[in-house]
Design an enzyme around this catalytic site. Sequence first.
Site, PDB file in Angstrom:
ATOM      1  N   THR A  58      12.430   8.980  18.441  1.00 12.01           N
ATOM      2  CA  THR A  58      11.262   9.860  18.406  1.00 12.01           C
ATOM      3  C   THR A  58      11.523  11.060  19.308  1.00 12.01           C
ATOM      4  O   THR A  58      12.195  10.965  20.332  1.00 12.01           O
ATOM      5  CB  THR A  58       9.980   9.135  18.851  1.00 12.01           C
ATOM      6  OG1 THR A  58      10.039   8.832  20.247  1.00 12.01           O
ATOM      7  CG2 THR A  58       9.776   7.847  18.060  1.00 12.01           C
ATOM      8  N   GLY A  59      10.994  12.208  18.895  1.00 11.25           N
ATOM      9  CA  GLY A  59      11.192  13.421  19.685  1.00 11.25           C
ATOM     10  C   GLY A  59      12.649  13.848  19.744  1.00 11.25           C
ATOM     11  O   GLY A  59      13.122  14.326  20.769  1.00 11.25           O
ATOM     12  N   ALA A  60      13.355  13.717  18.619  1.00  7.71           N
ATOM     13  CA  ALA A  60      14.801  13.968  18.610  1.00  7.71           C
ATOM     14  C   ALA A  60      15.157  15.426  18.351  1.00  7.71           C
ATOM     15  O   ALA A  60      16.332  15.748  18.218  1.00  7.71           O
ATOM     16  CB  ALA A  60      15.469  13.087  17.556  1.00  7.71           C
ATOM     17  N   ASN A  61      14.174  16.298  18.313  1.00  2.43           N
ATOM     18  CA  ASN A  61      14.473  17.693  18.001  1.00  2.43           C
ATOM     19  C   ASN A  61      14.921  18.499  19.213  1.00  2.43           C
ATOM     20  O   ASN A  61      15.440  19.610  19.073  1.00  2.43           O
ATOM     21  CB  ASN A  61      13.257  18.371  17.363  1.00  2.43           C
ATOM     22  CG  ASN A  61      12.054  18.369  18.278  1.00  2.43           C
ATOM     23  OD1 ASN A  61      11.453  17.323  18.482  1.00  2.43           O
ATOM     24  ND2 ASN A  61      11.698  19.518  18.852  1.00  2.43           N
ATOM     25  N   SER A  62      14.738  17.959  20.437  1.00  3.78           N
ATOM     26  CA  SER A  62      15.112  18.729  21.627  1.00  3.78           C
ATOM     27  C   SER A  62      15.344  17.787  22.799  1.00  3.78           C
ATOM     28  O   SER A  62      15.075  16.583  22.719  1.00  3.78           O
ATOM     29  CB  SER A  62      14.011  19.738  21.992  1.00  3.78           C
ATOM     30  OG  SER A  62      12.819  19.058  22.362  1.00  3.78           O
ATOM     31  N   GLY A  63      15.831  18.353  23.900  1.00  2.00           N
ATOM     32  CA  GLY A  63      15.956  17.617  25.145  1.00  2.00           C
ATOM     33  C   GLY A  63      16.824  16.382  25.044  1.00  2.00           C
ATOM     34  O   GLY A  63      17.803  16.329  24.297  1.00  2.00           O
ATOM     35  N   TYR A  89       0.155  11.705  34.060  1.00  2.12           N
ATOM     36  CA  TYR A  89       1.511  11.549  33.560  1.00  2.12           C
ATOM     37  C   TYR A  89       2.124  10.276  34.129  1.00  2.12           C
ATOM     38  O   TYR A  89       2.740   9.484  33.407  1.00  2.12           O
ATOM     39  CB  TYR A  89       2.368  12.763  33.940  1.00  2.12           C
ATOM     40  CG  TYR A  89       3.809  12.633  33.485  1.00  2.12           C
ATOM     41  CD1 TYR A  89       4.137  12.664  32.131  1.00  2.12           C
ATOM     42  CD2 TYR A  89       4.833  12.476  34.416  1.00  2.12           C
ATOM     43  CE1 TYR A  89       5.465  12.533  31.712  1.00  2.12           C
ATOM     44  CE2 TYR A  89       6.163  12.356  34.009  1.00  2.12           C
ATOM     45  CZ  TYR A  89       6.472  12.387  32.653  1.00  2.12           C
ATOM     46  OH  TYR A  89       7.781  12.254  32.244  1.00  2.12           O
TER      47      TYR A  89
END
Length: 302
Positions: A19-24, A170
């Site tokens: 998940t969230g593999a588009n950046s960072g 957070y």
Amino acid sequence: MGWTLEQAPSMEGKVVVVTGANSGIGWEAAWMLAKKGATVVMACRDPGRATEAKERLLQKVPGATVEMLRLDLSSLASVREAAGELIQRHPKLYALINNAGVMALPYRKTEDGFEMQFGTNHLGHFALTGLLLPHIDGRVVTVSSVMHRAGRIRFDDLNGEKSYSPWPFYGQSKLANLLFMSELDRRLRKAGSPVKSVACHPGYAATNLQTVAPKMNGSSVMEAFNNLGNALLAQSAEMGATPTVFAATMPEVEGGDYCGPSIVDVWGPPKKVGRNAASRDEVVASRLWEESERLTGVKFLD
């Protein structure tokens, strides 16, 4: 020298969802896993950014098997839709890497009315894991943070409606990640499942995560300060992703383990690391699990 990607076993024939593999660190982990032969499913909120990220990955690892999946963790409807589509494509998954997250945002709510950090970082991943778990035969890797040490689960105010401050909430979401990992591990063991529930953190890694909140607040000063910190003090996003890959691939990683940088929990190659007592509180973990089931409507491993 410490652990390097060359030491990871082959991932040929294994499907891994990030998940969230588009950046960072998500993108960095995705290309590393693809390089080891995994079929990588990049589960991302923005199809446009995901397409660009996939193209960059294929340039770095030509011939890799990479897919995209639209997933918005701040929407339980999107989580259910994505899980259904993924299961149709791949009835058998090796690993789910719960990586996506938001950090220290000004007060926002998800589509379902949850505080954005708790809703995205914890509840979205809790629901996704529950829906996919019957199809996973390897590992669930949950990405936490050193900020879990500053967290406290506010059962009387999970959504920050009474009092909200970005960093404490957070911390709550990152502590929730570790409590979820631990409770999932306990329940998997009780059920006699071979699936491992593990966690990791990137230490201090230079990613765009640090600048999102300043941009949302319109604070160019804080944005510049965070960029300077990334340049002077942080390790690379690639190094920050190595604990994720270590946790997802290495045979010596057992259920309940927590992996992170080897140098003062901030920099360096990955290893198994410690965590605070609050993240190992079984009473709080069980209560959080029950509350998460109630809030998401997803029940699993009773």
